[in-house]
Design an enzyme around this catalytic site. Structure first.
Site, PDB file in Angstrom:
ATOM      1  N   LYS A 131       0.786  -1.148  -0.020  1.00  0.00           N
ATOM      2  CA  LYS A 131       0.009  -0.175   0.030  1.00  0.00           C
ATOM      3  C   LYS A 131       0.858   1.348   0.144  1.00  0.00           C
ATOM      4  O   LYS A 131       1.944   1.134   0.608  1.00  0.00           O
ATOM      5  CB  LYS A 131      -0.947   0.019   1.237  1.00  0.00           C
ATOM      6  CG  LYS A 131      -1.824  -0.935   1.417  1.00  0.00           C
ATOM      7  CD  LYS A 131      -3.280  -0.415   0.830  1.00  0.00           C
ATOM      8  CE  LYS A 131      -4.230  -1.679   0.887  1.00  0.00           C
ATOM      9  NZ  LYS A 131      -4.788  -1.944   2.289  1.00  0.00           N
ATOM     10  N   HIS A 134       1.980   6.877   2.510  1.00  0.00           N
ATOM     11  CA  HIS A 134       1.493   8.292   2.169  1.00  0.00           C
ATOM     12  C   HIS A 134       1.710   9.412   3.429  1.00  0.00           C
ATOM     13  O   HIS A 134       2.070   9.258   4.543  1.00  0.00           O
ATOM     14  CB  HIS A 134       0.079   8.396   1.921  1.00  0.00           C
ATOM     15  CG  HIS A 134      -0.874   7.667   2.585  1.00  0.00           C
ATOM     16  ND1 HIS A 134      -1.420   8.213   3.918  1.00  0.00           N
ATOM     17  CD2 HIS A 134      -1.432   6.326   2.990  1.00  0.00           C
ATOM     18  CE1 HIS A 134      -2.117   7.511   4.655  1.00  0.00           C
ATOM     19  NE2 HIS A 134      -2.221   6.434   3.964  1.00  0.00           N
ATOM     20  N   HIS A 137       0.953   8.357   6.922  1.00  0.00           N
ATOM     21  CA  HIS A 137       2.005   7.836   7.708  1.00  0.00           C
ATOM     22  C   HIS A 137       3.005   8.708   8.488  1.00  0.00           C
ATOM     23  O   HIS A 137       3.594   8.208   9.519  1.00  0.00           O
ATOM     24  CB  HIS A 137       2.737   6.821   6.844  1.00  0.00           C
ATOM     25  CG  HIS A 137       1.820   5.742   6.190  1.00  0.00           C
ATOM     26  ND1 HIS A 137       1.371   5.465   5.035  1.00  0.00           N
ATOM     27  CD2 HIS A 137       1.073   4.661   7.121  1.00  0.00           C
ATOM     28  CE1 HIS A 137       0.674   4.584   4.921  1.00  0.00           C
ATOM     29  NE2 HIS A 137       0.304   4.093   6.108  1.00  0.00           N
TER      30      HIS A 137
HETATM   31  N1  ARG Z   1      -0.838  -1.516   9.975  1.00  0.00           N
HETATM   32  C1  ARG Z   1      -1.947  -0.700  10.815  1.00  0.00           C
HETATM   33  C2  ARG Z   1      -2.558   0.263  10.002  1.00  0.00           C
HETATM   34  O1  ARG Z   1      -1.840   0.839   8.914  1.00  0.00           O
HETATM   35  C3  ARG Z   1      -1.337  -0.017  11.850  1.00  0.00           C
HETATM   36  C4  ARG Z   1      -0.641  -0.959  12.823  1.00  0.00           C
HETATM   37  C5  ARG Z   1      -0.855  -0.619  14.207  1.00  0.00           C
HETATM   38  N2  ARG Z   1       0.029  -1.363  15.321  1.00  0.00           N
HETATM   39  C6  ARG Z   1      -0.763  -2.307  16.032  1.00  0.00           C
HETATM   40  N3  ARG Z   1       0.008  -2.966  16.683  1.00  0.00           N
HETATM   41  N4  ARG Z   1      -2.087  -2.922  15.624  1.00  0.00           N
HETATM   42  O2  ARG Z   1      -3.512   0.735  10.002  1.00  0.00           O
END
Ligand code: ARG
Length: 579
Positions: A131, A134, A137
């Site tokens: 993905k 962006h 982030h």
């Molecule tokens: N990958 C997830 C997102 O982009 C965020 C992860 C956050 N961390 C976790 N331990 N849940 O939304």
């Protein structure tokens, strides 16, 4: 650094026997305020609370206390105003101590041993593979990096984790799409953009052909079972994505100790399910397994789907348990958007229900949303601003401005990168993290006002003063500051003293920012220091003929400049020597 609140509290108690048994030193220290109007002193102690126990009007109590402590050499003046004891610290003693400590500490100034080496995990950035990376982030990445640096400065042993989103049904979709419409060269050339195109195409096609969804689920199930072909593709997508993410991390100067993402926990799921069963927490609902959290006002948490595949939340529970066992963390901090508030509240609750007494050492540090002027970002509709593009554009713009202004530096590109990237990070860290904000190019690249470039410029200005003074003069100022032999009367003027007071507070501010998980506290403080420095620079001639005067002023410049640099460093921003 002398803790004036603590010292005055001790003195007040010592000199006012009637308070003994009623208040402790800590009570008094906590009640002592820093008045916003400096006419009210450097510190003030309000006496309202004492009226009841002492059976006396607060102004009279304040009067007694003021009289009792007035003679102490720590103060220049002590006054009673209404119910307050207003204390004015003796400037020379203050300046001597402040310069001694800050100059001797140098790069270490602002660091402490509050954490005593205890292990703390900071999880941040954590993008989803395949993905786009962006502008949204930037929030978790920038705030998380600053929290890591602040905790490191507080003397914790920090472990930086990037919990990559590298698992889940979407990879089933991606693999199906790749097999149907993809080709290898395109992915290699531009992995994320290409994979995203496939993903988007999948959704378009799935509208027409619902069987595709089932095919994707089956494909993900094969991946979960470790089928080599699926595994191979998935690994490749992950690697290519990581290459792109790393480019951005390198630009930002950000590193991680671990990239253990969601997939890392795939083999740790059965144990979680086992423990949930043992504690009788699982309920079956339409073939799926859930934990009912209704009585806690947290809804229901879906733990496994009806086809048995696990979910995001299950992986978070497994991750927390793994991290406790592997790192024995004192705190496990998650820098993740406030949209996931419920998710975090749910799984932390479940971990507690499983009987883990450390559940509440897992801390969700949420932040608000970024939107674009055109509206919210949408990957599916192609409305995204890539972080890499933002950083590159910021560098380019900075370079233009530098060339316009004829900035004299040997390395325009290097400085433009420091300033451009610094500008983007600084605006990210300027406001309370929980606030939503709209991404506007004008604001990022505004080089006036309370911005990164302004603060960096102030540091460069301090460095330039020191260069002009020459190495020998700088060394002398440092030596005399450390040995307490400066002629401090030369820096007792208002603007010098205001600057010194802000520098003195820096170590406290760092700890406050850490305890509140709020880097903007550091950001705002260094803006204040920069403003005070510029006022001092404007009001006073630093490089004067009078040797003693010059030396004392240089010591203050060294101290303030270093503090700005250290503060920027805690935000992950570099300080150029020239700009
Ligand atoms: N990958 C997830 C997102 O982009 C965020 C992860 C956050 N961390 C976790 N331990 N849940 O939304």
């Amino acid at each position: 650094m002398i803790d004036y609140k603590q010292k005055t509290a001790e003195l007040i108690l010592e000199k006012s026997p009637s308070l003994a048994g009623e208040l402790s030193v800590t009570d008094i220290a906590q009640a002592i305020e820093v008045p916003s109007d400096k006419k009210m002193g450097d510190y003030a102690f309000p006496c309202f609370r004492l009226a009841k126990v002492l059976r006396k009007a607060p102004p009279l109590i304040a009067q007694d206390i003021a009289a009792a402590i007035a003679d102490d050499p720590m103060f220049e003046k002590v006054e009673q105003v209404n119910a307050y004891v207003n204390m004015f610290i003796s400037k020379t003693a203050f300046l001597e101590e402040m310069l001694k400590v800050s100059v001797a500490a140098g790069e270490e100034f602002g660091r402490s041993n509050t954490g005593g080496g205890k292990p703390v995990i900071v999880e941040y950035s954590s993008p989803n593979i395949a993905k786009p990376f962006h502008i949204g982030h930037l929030r978790s990445t920038g705030i998380g990096n600053a929290i890591y640096r602040i905790y490191d400065a507080m003397g914790y042993d920090v472990i930086r984790i990037n919990h990559l989103g590298d698992y889940g049904t979407q990879f089933g979709k991606m693999i199906v799409a790749y097999r149907k419409w993809g080709n290898e060269e395109d992915v290699r050339r531009s992995p994320i953009k290409t994979l995203l195109d496939y993903y988007t195409k999948f959704h378009v096609e799935a509208e027409k052909d619902p069987d595709l969804e089932q095919e994707a689920r089956d494909t993900f199930a094969r991946l979960e079972h470790g089928e080599p072909e699926e595994l191979e593709l998935w690994k490749w997508f992950r690697e290519e994505s990581l290459k792109e993410f790393t480019e951005v991390y390198d630009m930002l100067g950000i590193e991680f100790d671990s990239y253990a993402g969601e997939s890392f926990y795939s083999d740790k799921m059965p144990r979680v399910l086992e423990e949930l069963k043992e504690k009788d927490l699982l309920k079956v609902s339409q073939g799926a397994q859930v934990v009912d959290l209704e009585d806690k006002g947290l809804g229901t948490a879906l733990i496994t789907k009806s086809d048995g595949s696990t979910l995001y939340i299950t992986r978070d529970i497994a991750a927390a348990i793994y991290r406790k066992e592997h790192y024995d963390f004192y705190k496990n901090i998650y820098v993740v958007a406030s949209q996931q508030d419920l998710h975090f509240a749910q799984w932390i609750e479940i971990v507690e229900m499983l009987g883990y007494d450390w559940a509440r050492d897992c801390v969700h540090v949420p932040f608000g949303m970024v939107s674009l002027e055109e509206g919210t970002m949408s990957t599916r509709e192609g409305r995204v601003v890539f972080l890499k593009d933002v950083l590159e554009k910021a560098i380019e713009k900075t370079k233009e401005i530098m060339l316009e202004k004829n900035v004299t530096t040997d390395n325009v590109d290097e400085t433009a990168a420091m300033v451009g990237i610094g500008a983007v990070l600084f605006q990210e860290l300027s406001n309370n993290r929980i606030k939503d904000y709209v991404f506007k190019w004008d604001r990022v690249l505004n080089f006036d006002g309370e911005t990164g470039p302004y603060v960096q410029y102030t540091y460069a200005r301090s460095a330039s003063v020191l260069r002009k003074a020459g190495e020998e003069a700088v060394k002398k100022a440092k030596d005399l500051a450390v040995s307490g032999c400066l002629e401090l009367s030369y820096i007792s003027g208002e603007s010098a003293y205001d600057l010194a007071k802000l520098v003195h507070r820096f170590p406290e501010v760092v700890i406050e920012a850490g305890e509140k998980y709020e880097p903007s506290i550091v950001t705002r403080h260094i803006v204040s220091i920069a403003q005070a420095f510029n006022k001092f620079y404007h009001d006073e001639q630093i490089l004067t003929e009078n040797e003693d005067e010059k030396t004392a002023k240089l010591a203050l410049v060294i101290s303030a400049g270093q503090t700005i640099k250290n503060g920027l460093g805690m935000l992950g921003i570099k300080a150029p020597e020239r700009m």
